[in-house]
Design a protein around this motif. Structure first.
Motif, PDB file in Angstrom:
ATOM      1  N   VAL A  31       0.864  -1.181   0.000  1.00 40.67           N
ATOM      2  CA  VAL A  31       0.000   0.000   0.000  1.00 40.67           C
ATOM      3  C   VAL A  31       0.901   1.230   0.000  1.00 40.67           C
ATOM      4  O   VAL A  31       1.664   1.439   0.940  1.00 40.67           O
ATOM      5  CB  VAL A  31      -0.929   0.003   1.226  1.00 40.67           C
ATOM      6  CG1 VAL A  31      -1.865   1.204   1.170  1.00 40.67           C
ATOM      7  CG2 VAL A  31      -1.734  -1.286   1.293  1.00 40.67           C
ATOM      8  N   LYS A  32       0.793   2.029  -1.051  1.00 40.24           N
ATOM      9  CA  LYS A  32       1.703   3.164  -1.198  1.00 40.24           C
ATOM     10  C   LYS A  32       0.913   4.457  -1.389  1.00 40.24           C
ATOM     11  O   LYS A  32      -0.046   4.512  -2.164  1.00 40.24           O
ATOM     12  CB  LYS A  32       2.623   2.951  -2.404  1.00 40.24           C
ATOM     13  CG  LYS A  32       3.663   4.063  -2.587  1.00 40.24           C
ATOM     14  CD  LYS A  32       4.572   3.773  -3.768  1.00 40.24           C
ATOM     15  CE  LYS A  32       5.612   4.869  -3.938  1.00 40.24           C
ATOM     16  NZ  LYS A  32       6.495   4.638  -5.096  1.00 40.24           N
ATOM     17  N   PHE A  33       1.311   5.492  -0.638  1.00 41.76           N
ATOM     18  CA  PHE A  33       0.768   6.838  -0.838  1.00 41.76           C
ATOM     19  C   PHE A  33       1.917   7.819  -0.686  1.00 41.76           C
ATOM     20  O   PHE A  33       2.559   7.874   0.371  1.00 41.76           O
ATOM     21  CB  PHE A  33      -0.346   7.144   0.166  1.00 41.76           C
ATOM     22  CG  PHE A  33      -1.087   8.405  -0.166  1.00 41.76           C
ATOM     23  CD1 PHE A  33      -2.129   8.390  -1.079  1.00 41.76           C
ATOM     24  CD2 PHE A  33      -0.721   9.623   0.406  1.00 41.76           C
ATOM     25  CE1 PHE A  33      -2.813   9.553  -1.404  1.00 41.76           C
ATOM     26  CE2 PHE A  33      -1.397  10.788   0.082  1.00 41.76           C
ATOM     27  CZ  PHE A  33      -2.440  10.756  -0.830  1.00 41.76           C
ATOM     28  N   GLY A  34       2.168   8.575  -1.748  1.00 43.95           N
ATOM     29  CA  GLY A  34       3.325   9.469  -1.714  1.00 43.95           C
ATOM     30  C   GLY A  34       4.609   8.660  -1.669  1.00 43.95           C
ATOM     31  O   GLY A  34       4.822   7.752  -2.475  1.00 43.95           O
ATOM     32  N   ASN A  35       5.458   8.941  -0.701  1.00 46.22           N
ATOM     33  CA  ASN A  35       6.722   8.219  -0.567  1.00 46.22           C
ATOM     34  C   ASN A  35       6.683   7.159   0.536  1.00 46.22           C
ATOM     35  O   ASN A  35       7.722   6.582   0.874  1.00 46.22           O
ATOM     36  CB  ASN A  35       7.864   9.205  -0.277  1.00 46.22           C
ATOM     37  CG  ASN A  35       8.062  10.186  -1.423  1.00 46.22           C
ATOM     38  OD1 ASN A  35       7.973   9.798  -2.591  1.00 46.22           O
ATOM     39  ND2 ASN A  35       8.312  11.449  -1.096  1.00 46.22           N
ATOM     40  N   THR A  36       5.514   6.926   1.108  1.00 47.83           N
ATOM     41  CA  THR A  36       5.382   5.960   2.204  1.00 47.83           C
ATOM     42  C   THR A  36       4.739   4.685   1.700  1.00 47.83           C
ATOM     43  O   THR A  36       3.742   4.727   0.963  1.00 47.83           O
ATOM     44  CB  THR A  36       4.522   6.552   3.337  1.00 47.83           C
ATOM     45  OG1 THR A  36       5.035   7.845   3.688  1.00 47.83           O
ATOM     46  CG2 THR A  36       4.510   5.637   4.545  1.00 47.83           C
ATOM     47  N   THR A  37       5.318   3.534   2.106  1.00 48.01           N
ATOM     48  CA  THR A  37       4.801   2.235   1.665  1.00 48.01           C
ATOM     49  C   THR A  37       4.634   1.310   2.857  1.00 48.01           C
ATOM     50  O   THR A  37       5.515   1.228   3.725  1.00 48.01           O
ATOM     51  CB  THR A  37       5.760   1.585   0.637  1.00 48.01           C
ATOM     52  OG1 THR A  37       5.965   2.489  -0.453  1.00 48.01           O
ATOM     53  CG2 THR A  37       5.187   0.279   0.114  1.00 48.01           C
ATOM     54  N   PHE A  38       3.496   0.615   2.920  1.00 48.39           N
ATOM     55  CA  PHE A  38       3.247  -0.433   3.910  1.00 48.39           C
ATOM     56  C   PHE A  38       3.034  -1.756   3.180  1.00 48.39           C
ATOM     57  O   PHE A  38       2.620  -1.774   2.016  1.00 48.39           O
ATOM     58  CB  PHE A  38       2.010  -0.116   4.756  1.00 48.39           C
ATOM     59  CG  PHE A  38       2.163   1.080   5.654  1.00 48.39           C
ATOM     60  CD1 PHE A  38       2.846   0.970   6.849  1.00 48.39           C
ATOM     61  CD2 PHE A  38       1.617   2.308   5.306  1.00 48.39           C
ATOM     62  CE1 PHE A  38       2.981   2.070   7.691  1.00 48.39           C
ATOM     63  CE2 PHE A  38       1.745   3.407   6.126  1.00 48.39           C
ATOM     64  CZ  PHE A  38       2.436   3.286   7.329  1.00 48.39           C
ATOM     65  N   LYS A  39       3.308  -2.863   3.915  1.00 48.40           N
ATOM     66  CA  LYS A  39       3.114  -4.196   3.334  1.00 48.40           C
ATOM     67  C   LYS A  39       2.291  -5.063   4.270  1.00 48.40           C
ATOM     68  O   LYS A  39       2.424  -4.970   5.492  1.00 48.40           O
ATOM     69  CB  LYS A  39       4.464  -4.872   3.058  1.00 48.40           C
ATOM     70  CG  LYS A  39       5.305  -4.201   1.991  1.00 48.40           C
ATOM     71  CD  LYS A  39       6.598  -4.983   1.759  1.00 48.40           C
ATOM     72  CE  LYS A  39       7.461  -4.293   0.711  1.00 48.40           C
ATOM     73  NZ  LYS A  39       8.736  -5.026   0.470  1.00 48.40           N
ATOM     74  N   THR A  40       1.471  -5.908   3.679  1.00 45.07           N
ATOM     75  CA  THR A  40       0.747  -6.900   4.483  1.00 45.07           C
ATOM     76  C   THR A  40       1.616  -8.143   4.642  1.00 45.07           C
ATOM     77  O   THR A  40       2.679  -8.267   4.015  1.00 45.07           O
ATOM     78  CB  THR A  40      -0.571  -7.310   3.803  1.00 45.07           C
ATOM     79  OG1 THR A  40      -0.261  -8.004   2.582  1.00 45.07           O
ATOM     80  CG2 THR A  40      -1.426  -6.096   3.484  1.00 45.07           C
ATOM     81  N   ASP A  41       1.152  -9.059   5.460  1.00 40.11           N
ATOM     82  CA  ASP A  41       1.816 -10.352   5.562  1.00 40.11           C
ATOM     83  C   ASP A  41       1.570 -11.153   4.284  1.00 40.11           C
ATOM     84  O   ASP A  41       0.604 -10.918   3.554  1.00 40.11           O
ATOM     85  CB  ASP A  41       1.274 -11.136   6.761  1.00 40.11           C
ATOM     86  CG  ASP A  41       1.567 -10.425   8.080  1.00 40.11           C
ATOM     87  OD1 ASP A  41       2.583  -9.691   8.132  1.00 40.11           O
ATOM     88  OD2 ASP A  41       0.772 -10.572   9.025  1.00 40.11           O
ATOM     89  N   VAL A  42       2.459 -12.126   4.062  1.00 41.24           N
ATOM     90  CA  VAL A  42       2.282 -13.018   2.911  1.00 41.24           C
ATOM     91  C   VAL A  42       1.268 -14.097   3.291  1.00 41.24           C
ATOM     92  O   VAL A  42       1.397 -14.759   4.325  1.00 41.24           O
ATOM     93  CB  VAL A  42       3.617 -13.665   2.506  1.00 41.24           C
ATOM     94  CG1 VAL A  42       3.406 -14.643   1.346  1.00 41.24           C
ATOM     95  CG2 VAL A  42       4.628 -12.588   2.121  1.00 41.24           C
ATOM     96  N   TYR A  43       0.237 -14.256   2.464  1.00 38.50           N
ATOM     97  CA  TYR A  43      -0.776 -15.299   2.695  1.00 38.50           C
ATOM     98  C   TYR A  43      -0.424 -16.459   1.772  1.00 38.50           C
ATOM     99  O   TYR A  43      -0.568 -16.377   0.552  1.00 38.50           O
ATOM    100  CB  TYR A  43      -2.173 -14.761   2.383  1.00 38.50           C
ATOM    101  CG  TYR A  43      -3.283 -15.580   2.984  1.00 38.50           C
ATOM    102  CD1 TYR A  43      -3.819 -15.259   4.230  1.00 38.50           C
ATOM    103  CD2 TYR A  43      -3.798 -16.690   2.316  1.00 38.50           C
ATOM    104  CE1 TYR A  43      -4.835 -16.007   4.795  1.00 38.50           C
ATOM    105  CE2 TYR A  43      -4.809 -17.451   2.863  1.00 38.50           C
ATOM    106  CZ  TYR A  43      -5.331 -17.108   4.108  1.00 38.50           C
ATOM    107  OH  TYR A  43      -6.332 -17.866   4.671  1.00 38.50           O
ATOM    108  N   LEU A  44       0.054 -17.541   2.378  1.00 40.83           N
ATOM    109  CA  LEU A  44       0.631 -18.639   1.600  1.00 40.83           C
ATOM    110  C   LEU A  44      -0.431 -19.505   0.942  1.00 40.83           C
ATOM    111  O   LEU A  44      -1.492 -19.779   1.507  1.00 40.83           O
ATOM    112  CB  LEU A  44       1.518 -19.500   2.498  1.00 40.83           C
ATOM    113  CG  LEU A  44       2.742 -18.790   3.120  1.00 40.83           C
ATOM    114  CD1 LEU A  44       3.439 -19.689   4.119  1.00 40.83           C
ATOM    115  CD2 LEU A  44       3.702 -18.348   2.020  1.00 40.83           C
TER     116      LEU A  44
END
Length: 1000
Positions: A31-44
C-alpha cells in the motif's frame, strides 16, 4: 489542512495461479501513498487470501490527498527470485474530501495489469480524517465539487454562475524517456498510468483554487483531455464553468457568507420542482420564475501573451443566427447594458454548459468556431518562446471576437479539442454566441420596480431564435423573415447551435441525427511544409462540411441544428471531418424550401433528363422525410405573414451592397434571396456525386430514432428501460488507387454500417431512440481509420396512432428471430463476421461492440443475474445527466480514469476485435467497482473521451489507451420514493437497482 489517510486490506479473490508447482499463489499487498509504503503479511498458497490487515495510516497534507492516488499493488512472494507483480489498483481519494459525499470507500476492486488485464479482485477499506486548519496560504481546494454534467446537477440549485475556468499541466511522457529502452513494457505502462493520475489530480486541484478565488464551490461541465504529443510531452487540459451551488435539502450548507443572495432575490432551484411529491420521469422541468445571478467580479484566468505565427489558421465561421434585443423598453436596455459590461470585464465570457433554465438565453447568434495549426517543436525552440497557454489564449480571443461580430456578449456550449499527428497539432474550439438574460445579473443598484417591470417583458418561447445583430450590418449574408410565432422580431431561415434544445422551444414533429462526413488526401510532408498544407486544406473542409449539413438539413425538411460537434482529424496522409448534430423543425423559423438543382448543363437531352430525374427523387425524399418525422407545420395565411422583409429596408440593404460590390449582390440573389427552394449548384462530376451521396443517406428503420442531444425533440413519454453501449470499428484502407472520392465512400460506408449494426442489435427494444450519440474519429496510423461511438438506447411509449406500426414491426421481428434472440443483443463480432455482414474496403474490418453488462461490478460475474454475488447491485452507466423514471439523490464525486492495455499475443486473443472487446469490458467493470465502493449505484454523464489504438500486426502486438469520466451518483426509482423518504437513500438500492434493466 493536514489529514490522516487510513487504509485496510481485507481479502482477495480469484487471483491467478503464480506457482506452477502448487497451482496456487503466495500473495501479499503493498500500500503506497506518496513516498510511504506499507506491506501486508504473505498469505501462503491460496487464490482467495484473507489478510484482514491492521489500519495503515498516512499523515499527509490535503493538497497531497488531491494530487496523489492511493496505489495498491498485489504481488506474489518468491523466496529466491524477485517478487512477481499480479496487478495494481489506483483509488482516487478526492470524493472523500467533500463534506456531503461519501465518508468511506469500501468494496471489491478489480486488480488490473496492463499486460494481462483483470487478474482477480481485492477488498479494500479507505477512510480520511481531515483537521481544520485556517491556513490562508494553502494550496489545496478541498470541498470544491466537480461535475461532468453540462447542466446544473439535478439535486442542486445555482446561486451564482461565475464563469470560465481553465488550466493545463505539462510533463514528459514516460513512453519516450531514455529509460524506456531498458525497462519492461509493464513498467513503462505503469509509469505512464501513474503520471497521468498525478497530473489529473494536480490539474483538478489548480482548477479548484481558481474557483475558490472566484468565491465559488463547484465546477460544472468539467471537461478534461489528454494530449499525447509524443516526444514533445504529455499535456492534461481541463475547462469548466465555476459556480456557487446550493444543495436543495440544506439551502445554506455550502455557501460562503459573502455569496448569499440578496433578500429580494427569489431562491427557486433551476431544475427541481419545489413540490417534493411530484416527479417527472425525464429531466425535471425548469420553472419560469427561477432566479440566478452572475458574479460581477472579473474571472480569474491566467494572463498570457498571444503570439501570431505564419501557421496560425483561424477560419471564421458564424453558422446560423439568432435575435435583436430591442424588445422590453428602456429598462431592459439598461439592464442588458449592465450585463454586457459585467461580462466584458472577463477575459473569456465562456460557459461549458449546454442546458439552461427557461429565460436564461435571451438570443442565440449561431455557432462560432476557430482552428489553428501549430508545430510542437516550436515549444522547445529558444528563438520562438511559444507556449501552449499562448496558443489557447489566441484561439479563445478569436472565438470572443466572432461572438462580438454576431452582436453577442457570451459563448455557451463551449468546448475545446486537439488533433495531433507527429509534430503537427490542430487546436479547435467552438461554441454558440448568445445574449444572456439581464435579470440574472446580481447588482445591488437594481430596484425592485425594475425587476417587476422586467418580469412583464420576459422573452417569449421563440425569443432565443431572434437575431441579436443589426439586420443592416449583418456579419454574413442571410435571408431574414419575421418570427412565425410572435411576428415581432426577425429570425434567420436556419439556426445552428452547439447547445441542447431549450426546454421551452416549440418544435414541430420529431428530430433526427444529421451527419456530415468528409475525407481529403494530402501529401506526406515534414514540419512546416506539412503544417502549411494542412492550413491550406482546413478552410475548404470547413466549407464542405457546412454545405453537407445544410443540404442534409434541407433534405430532412428541417430548419435548425442543435448539439453541433465538428471534428477535424489529422493523419499522415489525410484529413477527416465528421460533424454530428440533431436536426429539428422550429416553429418560429420559416418553412424550409426544397432543394433545386441548377448549374451548367451541356446541351444534351439525356443529361437534362437525368437532372430532372434527380430533382424528382430529391422532392420525393423530402416529402417522405416530412411524413417520417411528422413535420406538418400549421398553414399561415398571407395576411398574417405579410412581407418577409419590409420593402424600404430591403431596398436600402441591396442598394448599399450594390454600391460596395456587384458580385455580392449576385451571390445574395443566387443563394439567399426570396426563393422557394435552396439552390444546389452542379458544375462538375464531383458535384453530381455529392447529390448521389445525399440521396443514399437512408433514414433509420421503422421504430428507431436517433439524436446526439440528451433528449430526442418531439418525444416525451420515456420509459425506464435504458441500455448504454460503446462500439469501436477499425478499418485498414488499401493504399492503391486511393482517391478523395473512394475515401469519402469508404468513410461514409463505415459510419452507416456501424449505425445499421446498432439498429439490428437493438431491435428487441423497439420502439426506441438512440440518444446522446457521440462519434469520435481518429487516424492512429497510416491508412487506418478508427470510429468510436457511445450512446444510450431508451424505449418510449408510442401513442395510439402508432400502435399499429409497433405491432406490425414486433410481429415481423418475431418471425425473423430465433428463440434465443436475447443472446444476440451484443455479440462479439470478429473480422469474418464484419466482412460478411457489412462490405467494407478491400482490407481488414474489425468491430467491437460492448453493452453495459447486466450484472454486478464484478468483471468475472458480469453475465450473472442482477444483484447476484453483490452487495450493491447493478451500477447503471449512461451518458445522460439523468436516469429515466428515477431521481438522483446524491452526487458522490467525479470518476476520471485512465487505462493502458498492451498485448504481445494479438492473434491469440481474438485479433483486434477480441482485444478491444475484452479491454472495454474490463474498463466498464473497473468503473462500476469504483462507483459501488463509494456507495453509488449509477454513473451519469459518462463519456469515453479517448480511445487511442495502435497496432503492429507483423509483431503480433497492440496497445490501447482509454480515458473515461462521469459522475458517480445515488438514485432511487420513483416507485420507491415514498419508502426512501423515511429511510436512507441507499437503503433500497438492492431492491430498486434491477428495475428497468434491459434483460431482453
Amino acid at each position: 489542512m493536514p489529514g490522516k489517510l487510513k487504509v485496510k486490506i481485507v481479502a482477495g479473490r480469484h487471483l491467478p495461479v503464480m506457482d506452477r508447482a502448487s497451482d496456487l499463489t503466495d500473495a501479499f499487498v503493498e500500500v503506497k501513498f506518496g513516498n510511504t509504503t506499507f506491506k501486508t503479511d504473505v498469505y501462503l498458497k491460496s487464490l482467495n487470501p484473507q489478510w484482514n490487515s491492521e489500519w495503515f495510516k498516512f499523515e499527509v497534507d490535503d493538497e497531497d490527498l488531491q494530487d496523489e492516488p492511493l496505489q495498491i499493488t498485489v504481488l506474489d512472494h518468491d523466496t529466491y527470485s524477485a517478487n512477481d507483480a499480479i496487478g495494481k489498483v489506483y483509488i482516487d481519494i478526492d470524493p472523500l474530501l467533500y463534506s456531503e459525499a461519501a465518508t468511506v470507500i469500501s468494496g471489491w476492486f478489480p486488480i488490473y495489469d496492463t499486460i494481462h488485464g483483470i487478474r482477480g479482485e481485492i477488498n479494500v477499506v479507505v477512510k480520511v480524517d481531515l483537521f481544520n486548519d485556517l491556513n490562508r496560504f494553502r494550496q489545496s481546494s478541498c470541498g470544491v465539487k466537480f461535475f461532468c454534467t453540462t447542466s446544473i446537477p439535478k439535486c442542486y440549485r445555482a446561486v451564482i454562475i461565475h464563469g470560465f475556468v481553465e488550466e493545463l499541466v505539462v510533463n514528459e511522457d514516460p513512453e519516450y524517456q531514455w529509460i524506456d529502452r531498458i525497462r519492461t513494457p509493464r513498467a513503462s505502462n505503469e509509469a505512464r498510468q501513474r503520471l497521468i493520475s498525478l497530473m489529473s489530480g494536480e490539474l483538478q486541484r489548480k482548477i479548484g483554487l481558481k474557483v475558490l478565488e472566484m468565491r465559488g464551490n463547484a465546477v460544472v461541465g468539467y471537461l478534461q483531455c489528454f494530449d499525447l504529443e509524443g516526444e514533445s510531452g504529455l499535456v492534461v487540459r481541463a475547462i469548466g464553468t465555476a459556480c456557487t451551488l446550493d444543495k436543495l435539502s440544506s439551502p445554506a450548507a455550502f455557501l460562503p457568507a459573502c455569496n448569499s443572495p440578496s433578500k429580494e432575490m427569489k431562491e427557486i432551484p433551476f431544475n427541481e420542482d419545489p413540490n417534493p411529491n411530484t416527479h417527472s420521469s425525464g429531466p425535471s422541468t425548469p420553472l419560469k420564475n427561477q432566479t440566478y445571478s452572475f458574479s460581477p467580479s472579473k474571472s480569474y484566468s491566467r494572463q498570457s501573451s498571444s503570439s501570431d505565427t505564419d501557421l496560425s489558421l483561424t477560419p471564421k465561421t458564424g453558422m446560423g443566427s439568432g435575435s435583436a434585443g430591442k424588445e422590453g423598453g428602456p429598462f431592459k436596455a439598461l439592464l442588458r447594458q449592465q450585463t454586457q459590461s459585467a461580462l466584458e470585464q472577463r477575459e473569456f465570457p465562456f460557459f461549458t454548459l449546454t442546458a439552461f433554465p427557461p429565460g436564461f438565453l435571451v438570443h442565440v447568434g449561431g455557432v462560432v468556431s476557430a482552428r489553428s495549426v501549430k508545430l510542437l517543436d516550436r515549444i522547445h525552440n529558444p528563438d520562438e518562446p511559444e507556449t501552449r497557454d499562448a496558443w489557447w489564449a489566441e484561439i479563445r480571443q478569436e472565438i470572443k471576437s466572432h461572438a462580438k461580430a454576431l452582436g453577442c456578449h457570451a459563448v455557451v456550449g463551449y468546448s475545446e479539442s486537439t488533433s495531433i499527428c507527429e509534430e503537427v497539432c490542430i487546436l479547435s474550439a467552438s461554441g454558440t454566441a448568445a445574449v444572456l438574460n439581464p435579470r440574472f445579473l446580481q447588482d445591488g443598484t437594481v430596484e425592485g420596480c425594475l425587476e417587476q417591470r422586467l418580469e412583464e417583458n420576459l422573452p417569449t418561447r421563440c425569443g432565443f431564435c431572434h437575431i441579436p445583430y443589426d439586420e443592416l450590418n449583418m456579419p454574413f449574408p442571410a435571408h431574414l423573415t419575421y418570427c412565425y410565432n410572435c411576428r415581432k422580431q426577425k429570425v434567420p431561415d436556419v439556426l445552428f447551435t452547439t447547445i441542447d434544445l431549450p426546454t421551452d422551444a416549440t418544435v414541430i414533429g420529431k428530430g433526427c441525427l444529421i451527419q456530415a462526413r468528409l475525407c481529403r488526401l494530402k501529401k506526406k510532408a515534414q514540419a512546416e511544409a506539412n503544417a502549411t498544407a494542412i492550413s491550406n486544406l482546413l478552410p475548404f473542409m470547413e466549407y464542405e462540411v457546412h454545405t453537407q449539413l445544410m443540404n442534409k438539413l434541407k433534405l430532412k425538411g428541417m430548419n435548425a441544428l442543435f448539439g453541433l460537434r465538428i471534428q477535424i482529424t489529422v493523419g499522415e496522409n489525410m484529413l477527416m471531418g465528421l460533424a454530428s448534430a440533431t436536426g429539428v423543425y422550429l416553429a418560429a423559423l420559416p418553412t424550409p424550401g426544397g432543394i433545386q438543382i441548377a448549374g451548367k448543363t451541356p446541351n444534351d437531352g439525356s443529361y437534362e433528363q437525368h437532372i430532372s430525374h434527380m430533382q424528382k427523387k430529391i422532392n420525393d425524399t423530402i416529402a417522405k422525410n416530412k411524413e417520417l418525422y411528422e413535420i406538418s407545420p400549421p398553414e399561415i395565411s398571407e395576411e398574417i405573414i405579410g412581407s418577409p422583409i419590409p420593402e424600404p429596408r430591403q431596398r436600402s440593404r441591396l442598394l448599399r451592397s450594390q454600391s460596395e460590390s456587384s458580385d455580392e449582390v449576385t451571390e445574395l440573389d443566387l443563394s439567399h434571396g426570396k426563393k422557394d427552394a435552396f439552390v444546389l449548384e452542379i458544375d462538375d462530376t464531383d458535384a453530381m456525386e455529392d447529390v448521389h451521396s445525399l440521396l443514399t443517406d437512408v433514414p433509420p428503420p421503422s421504430g428507431f430514432y436517433s439524436c446526439n442531444t440528451e433528449i430526442m425533440p418531439g418525444i416525451n413519454n420515456w420509459t425506464s428501460e435504458i441500455q448504454m453501449f460503446t462500439s469501436v470499428r477499425v478499418i485498414r484502407l488499401s493504399s492503391l488507387n486511393l482517391t478523395n472520392q473512394a475515401l469519402n465512400k469508404n468513410f461514409n460506408d463505415l459510419c452507416e454500417n456501424l449505425l445499421k449494426s446498432l439498429y439490428f442489435k437493438l431491435r428487441s427494444m423497439i420502439p426506441c431512440c438512440l440518444c446522446h450519440v457521440n462519434f469520435t474519429v481518429s487516424l492512429p496510423e497510416d491508412e487506418l481509420i478508427q470510429v468510436t461511438v457511445t450512446a444510450v438506447a431508451i424505449t418510449f411509449d408510442k401513442n395510439q396512432a402508432l400502435q399499429t406500426t409497433k405491432t406490425h414491426v414486433e410481429k415481423s421481428l418475431q418471425r425473423a428471430s430465433t428463440d434465443n434472440e436475447e443472446l444476440l443483443q451484443f455479440p462479439l463480432e470478429l473480422c469474418s463476421d464484419s466482412l460478411s455482414s457489412h462490405p467494407l474496403p478491400p482490407a481488414k474490418a474489425v468491430t467491437v461492440e460492448k453493452a453495459s453488462p447486466v450484472g454486478d461490478g464484478n468483471f468475472r460475474n458480469r453475465s450473472a443475474p442482477p444483484c447476484a454475488n453483490s452487495t450493491v447491485g447493478v451500477v447503471k452507466m449512461t451518458p445522460l445527466s439523468f436516469i429515466p423514471g428515477a431521481k438522483i439523490t446524491k452526487y458522490l464525486g467525479i470518476i476520471n480514469m485512465f487505462f493502458i492495455r498492451e498485448t504481445t499475443s494479438l492473434r491469440e486473443e481474438g485479433g483486434v476485435s477480441g482485444f478491444l472487446h475484452a479491454f472495454i469490458a474490463e474498463v466498464f467493470a473497473m468503473v462500476r467497482a469504483h462507483v459501488a465502493a463509494l456507495g453509488g449505484n449509477a454513473v451519469v454523464s459518462y463519456i469515453m473521451k479517448q480511445c487511442v489504438f495502435m497496432e503492429n500486426p507483423n509483431k503480433n502486438q497492440a496497445q490501447c489507451l482509454i480515458n473515461v469520466s462521469g459522475d458517480a451518483v445515488v438514485f432511487v426509482r420513483e416507485s420507491d420514493l415514498e419508502v426512501v423518504s423515511t429511510q436512507q437513500p441507499t437503503a433500497n438500492c438492492q431492491s430498486s437497482c434491477t428495475e428497468g434493466e434491459v434483460t431482453t
